[in-house]
Design a protein around this motif. Structure first.
Motif, PDB file in Angstrom:
ATOM      1  N   ARG A  64       7.933  -9.627 -16.059  1.00 24.34           N
ATOM      2  CA  ARG A  64       8.495  -8.483 -15.267  1.00 24.34           C
ATOM      3  C   ARG A  64       7.420  -7.619 -14.583  1.00 24.34           C
ATOM      4  O   ARG A  64       7.720  -7.264 -13.326  1.00 24.34           O
ATOM      5  N   ALA A  65       6.216  -7.489 -15.120  1.00 20.08           N
ATOM      6  CA  ALA A  65       5.214  -6.711 -14.330  1.00 20.08           C
ATOM      7  C   ALA A  65       4.846  -7.272 -13.046  1.00 20.08           C
ATOM      8  O   ALA A  65       4.676  -6.794 -12.037  1.00 20.08           O
ATOM      9  N   ARG A  66       4.573  -8.854 -13.298  1.00 17.52           N
ATOM     10  CA  ARG A  66       4.123  -9.532 -11.974  1.00 17.52           C
ATOM     11  C   ARG A  66       5.157  -9.456 -10.971  1.00 17.52           C
ATOM     12  O   ARG A  66       4.854  -9.342  -9.914  1.00 17.52           O
ATOM     13  N   GLU A  67       6.436  -9.622 -11.256  1.00 15.88           N
ATOM     14  CA  GLU A  67       7.657  -9.472 -10.348  1.00 15.88           C
ATOM     15  C   GLU A  67       7.504  -8.105  -9.830  1.00 15.88           C
ATOM     16  O   GLU A  67       7.852  -7.890  -8.450  1.00 15.88           O
ATOM     17  N   ILE A  68       7.496  -7.225 -10.545  1.00 17.62           N
ATOM     18  CA  ILE A  68       7.507  -5.709  -9.926  1.00 17.62           C
ATOM     19  C   ILE A  68       6.311  -5.388  -8.840  1.00 17.62           C
ATOM     20  O   ILE A  68       6.485  -4.817  -7.730  1.00 17.62           O
ATOM     21  N   ILE A  69       5.224  -6.129  -9.396  1.00 17.41           N
ATOM     22  CA  ILE A  69       4.064  -5.730  -8.229  1.00 17.41           C
ATOM     23  C   ILE A  69       4.060  -6.700  -6.978  1.00 17.41           C
ATOM     24  O   ILE A  69       3.900  -6.188  -5.807  1.00 17.41           O
ATOM     25  N   ILE A  70       4.855  -7.743  -7.255  1.00 18.23           N
ATOM     26  CA  ILE A  70       5.063  -8.607  -6.081  1.00 18.23           C
ATOM     27  C   ILE A  70       6.149  -8.015  -4.994  1.00 18.23           C
ATOM     28  O   ILE A  70       5.946  -7.802  -3.881  1.00 18.23           O
ATOM     29  N   THR A  82      11.061  -0.446  -2.191  1.00 19.56           N
ATOM     30  CA  THR A  82      10.770   0.926  -2.764  1.00 19.56           C
ATOM     31  C   THR A  82      10.994   0.648  -4.231  1.00 19.56           C
ATOM     32  O   THR A  82      11.524  -0.262  -4.728  1.00 19.56           O
ATOM     33  N   GLN A  83      10.563   1.654  -4.787  1.00 21.55           N
ATOM     34  CA  GLN A  83      10.865   1.407  -6.527  1.00 21.55           C
ATOM     35  C   GLN A  83      12.528   1.542  -6.890  1.00 21.55           C
ATOM     36  O   GLN A  83      12.809   0.944  -7.730  1.00 21.55           O
ATOM     37  N   ARG A  84      13.128   2.391  -6.261  1.00 21.35           N
ATOM     38  CA  ARG A  84      14.608   2.280  -6.301  1.00 21.35           C
ATOM     39  C   ARG A  84      14.912   0.832  -6.014  1.00 21.35           C
ATOM     40  O   ARG A  84      16.171   0.651  -6.624  1.00 21.35           O
ATOM     41  N   GLU A  85      14.675   0.330  -5.118  1.00 21.30           N
ATOM     42  CA  GLU A  85      15.053  -1.046  -4.742  1.00 21.30           C
ATOM     43  C   GLU A  85      14.714  -1.995  -5.672  1.00 21.30           C
ATOM     44  O   GLU A  85      15.571  -3.106  -6.346  1.00 21.30           O
ATOM     45  N   ALA A  87      14.015  -1.029  -9.000  1.00 20.29           N
ATOM     46  CA  ALA A  87      14.861  -1.051 -10.198  1.00 20.29           C
ATOM     47  C   ALA A  87      16.167  -1.654  -9.953  1.00 20.29           C
ATOM     48  O   ALA A  87      16.890  -2.237 -10.895  1.00 20.29           O
ATOM     49  N   LYS A  88      16.695  -1.334  -9.009  1.00 20.61           N
ATOM     50  CA  LYS A  88      18.227  -2.060  -8.782  1.00 20.61           C
ATOM     51  C   LYS A  88      18.325  -3.426  -8.761  1.00 20.61           C
ATOM     52  O   LYS A  88      19.258  -3.899  -9.584  1.00 20.61           O
ATOM     53  N   ARG A  89      17.372  -4.127  -8.232  1.00 19.60           N
ATOM     54  CA  ARG A  89      17.292  -5.682  -8.384  1.00 19.60           C
ATOM     55  C   ARG A  89      16.980  -6.120  -9.779  1.00 19.60           C
ATOM     56  O   ARG A  89      17.714  -7.183 -10.180  1.00 19.60           O
ATOM     57  N   ARG A  94      14.012   3.306 -12.346  1.00 19.80           N
ATOM     58  CA  ARG A  94      13.209   3.579 -11.394  1.00 19.80           C
ATOM     59  C   ARG A  94      11.972   4.192 -12.044  1.00 19.80           C
ATOM     60  O   ARG A  94      10.748   3.848 -11.781  1.00 19.80           O
ATOM     61  N   SER A  95      12.071   5.036 -12.936  1.00 19.82           N
ATOM     62  CA  SER A  95      11.000   5.533 -13.770  1.00 19.82           C
ATOM     63  C   SER A  95      10.190   4.349 -14.448  1.00 19.82           C
ATOM     64  O   SER A  95       9.012   4.536 -14.520  1.00 19.82           O
ATOM     65  N   TYR A  96      11.063   3.549 -14.962  1.00 20.89           N
ATOM     66  CA  TYR A  96      10.213   2.269 -15.743  1.00 20.89           C
ATOM     67  C   TYR A  96       9.599   1.270 -14.890  1.00 20.89           C
ATOM     68  O   TYR A  96       8.756   0.905 -15.275  1.00 20.89           O
ATOM     69  N   VAL A  97      10.262   1.330 -13.575  1.00 15.69           N
ATOM     70  CA  VAL A  97       9.385   0.564 -12.635  1.00 15.69           C
ATOM     71  C   VAL A  97       8.157   1.206 -12.404  1.00 15.69           C
ATOM     72  O   VAL A  97       7.043   0.745 -12.208  1.00 15.69           O
TER      73      VAL A  97
END
Length: 113
Positions: A64-70, A82-85, A87-89, A94-97
């Motif tokens: 999950r962390a790898r995917e978020i950074i990518i 964006t963090q919002r995008e 988070a939605k995906r 968003r705060s967790y992202v």
């Protein structure tokens, strides 16, 4: 015919052409007047750091962390989100992202130094 061919190249300027001669008789060439701010040492250091970052991201245990950074930084030729995008995906807040992103970036900084 030869003179026509020579006329085509009449305005060509070469790096070794002399512009002036200084008081000691040393020629000043076109090449001497050109500057280049490229520093091979800095470029090499950046490449080494980026290869470490890439290797670290590829070998991360947390998918999950790898995917978020990518997704956040547009790695692998993707558009940065964006963090919002993100988070939605991933169907998370968003705060967790943001928390995961900040923690992962800190880990990357420690690893690359």
């Amino acid at each position: 015919m030869h003179f026509r061919a020579m006329k085509k190249h009449e305005g060509d300027v070469f790096l070794g052409d002399t512009i002036e001669v200084d008081k000691d008789g040393n020629p000043l060439t076109v090449e001497d007047t050109l500057s280049d701010d490229f520093n091979i040492e800095d470029d090499l250091e950046k490449k080494i750091r980026w290869s470490k970052v890439k290797a670290y991201i590829e070998n991360m245990d947390d998918d999950r962390a790898r995917e978020i950074i990518i997704l956040r930084y547009g790695l692998n030729n993707k558009r940065p989100l964006t963090q919002r995008e993100v988070a939605k995906r991933l169907n998370i807040s968003r705060s967790y992202v943001s928390r995961i992103e900040n923690k992962t970036l800190g880990d990357i900084r420690k690893h690359v130094k």
